[in-house]
Design a protein around this motif. Structure first.
Motif, PDB file in Angstrom:
ATOM      1  N   UNK A  62       0.844  -1.199   0.000  1.00  0.00           N
ATOM      2  CA  UNK A  62       0.000   0.000   0.000  1.00  0.00           C
ATOM      3  C   UNK A  62       0.882   1.253   0.000  1.00  0.00           C
ATOM      4  N   UNK A  63       1.933   1.260   0.813  1.00  0.00           N
ATOM      5  CA  UNK A  63       2.869   2.395   0.812  1.00  0.00           C
ATOM      6  C   UNK A  63       3.435   2.600  -0.598  1.00  0.00           C
ATOM      7  N   UNK A  64       3.788   1.473  -1.233  1.00  0.00           N
ATOM      8  CA  UNK A  64       4.355   1.524  -2.582  1.00  0.00           C
ATOM      9  C   UNK A  64       3.370   2.150  -3.566  1.00  0.00           C
ATOM     10  N   UNK A  65       2.103   1.756  -3.464  1.00  0.00           N
ATOM     11  CA  UNK A  65       1.061   2.318  -4.335  1.00  0.00           C
ATOM     12  C   UNK A  65       0.966   3.834  -4.171  1.00  0.00           C
ATOM     13  N   UNK A  66       1.226   4.297  -2.947  1.00  0.00           N
ATOM     14  CA  UNK A  66       1.156   5.736  -2.652  1.00  0.00           C
ATOM     15  C   UNK A  66       2.454   6.448  -3.032  1.00  0.00           C
ATOM     16  N   UNK A  68       5.183   6.154  -1.313  1.00  0.00           N
ATOM     17  CA  UNK A  68       5.763   6.599  -0.036  1.00  0.00           C
ATOM     18  C   UNK A  68       6.613   5.488   0.570  1.00  0.00           C
ATOM     19  N   UNK A  69       7.594   5.881   1.375  1.00  0.00           N
ATOM     20  CA  UNK A  69       8.410   4.903   2.093  1.00  0.00           C
ATOM     21  C   UNK A  69       7.554   4.253   3.179  1.00  0.00           C
ATOM     22  N   UNK A  70       7.722   2.933   3.349  1.00  0.00           N
ATOM     23  CA  UNK A  70       6.991   2.218   4.404  1.00  0.00           C
ATOM     24  C   UNK A  70       7.618   2.595   5.738  1.00  0.00           C
ATOM     25  N   UNK A  71       6.958   3.461   6.466  1.00  0.00           N
ATOM     26  CA  UNK A  71       7.469   3.920   7.752  1.00  0.00           C
ATOM     27  C   UNK A  71       6.358   3.937   8.778  1.00  0.00           C
ATOM     28  N   UNK A  72       6.684   3.454   9.957  1.00  0.00           N
ATOM     29  CA  UNK A  72       5.699   3.476  11.025  1.00  0.00           C
ATOM     30  C   UNK A  72       5.717   4.796  11.754  1.00  0.00           C
ATOM     31  N   UNK A  73       4.652   5.031  12.504  1.00  0.00           N
ATOM     32  CA  UNK A  73       4.524   6.224  13.329  1.00  0.00           C
ATOM     33  C   UNK A  73       4.099   5.700  14.690  1.00  0.00           C
TER      34      UNK A  73
END
Length: 166
Positions: A62-66, A68-73
């Motif tokens: 999903x991050x890839x689709x956006x 964006x880097x896969x990063x947690x918060x």
């Protein structure tokens, strides 16, 4: 002045939240498996650990689709739920009620995740993120199935055993 926050921002923040949560759960599950006094409980926690690994991979897609880097918060909610679970392990070690307590913490985790995935799916629909929806739905379906299994486990053994006077 800060830029206007959008639903896209909220979606990404919530995605980071659940990504962080899943990674924390991945770390907590082996501890819960070790603490569990029943073979079914142990097996259930370990099976869910493998599933959680798959859920993390879907979130990374999903991050890839956006783009964006896969990063947690940091998610305070999941940290609190996991801390409560660890407290139960400490306080109920060796007691007949331990497994019932473990299952209740695991269900608190599942319910948090179910709420998050439900929200993300609704927002993905609004934002037209068509490719993200099946990935999030797959995670939601697994969390719901795990929740049902935990309920069955609780009703079958843990809650009944917890009532017995040692």
């Amino acid at each position: 002045m800060m830029a206007e926050k959008t639903l896209e921002d909220l979606f990404l923040d919530t995605l980071k939240d659940i990504y962080f949560a899943e990674k924390q759960v991945l770390k907590a599950l082996p501890k819960m498996a070790r603490a569990s006094q029943s073979e079914e409980g142990k097996a259930g926690f370990l099976q869910h650990r493998d599933e959680t690994q798959g859920q993390i991979e879907r979130l990374e897609q999903v991050f890839e689709l956006l783009g964006k880097a896969a990063r947690g918060k940091t998610c305070e909610a999941i940290q609190g739920i996991i801390a409560e679970g660890e407290e139960i392990i400490e306080e109920y070690k060796g007691s007949v009620a331990l497994d019932a307590g473990l299952i209740s913490s695991a269900q608190a985790v599942e319910h948090y995740e179910i709420a998050r995935y439900g929200t993300l799916i609704a927002w993905a629909k609004q934002l037209g993120l068509k490719d993200a929806i099946p990935l999030l739905q797959a995670n939601l379906a697994e969390e719901e199935a795990t929740d049902k299994k935990l309920t069955q486990l609780a009703e079958a053994s843990a809650n009944a055993k917890g009532k017995k006077v040692a």
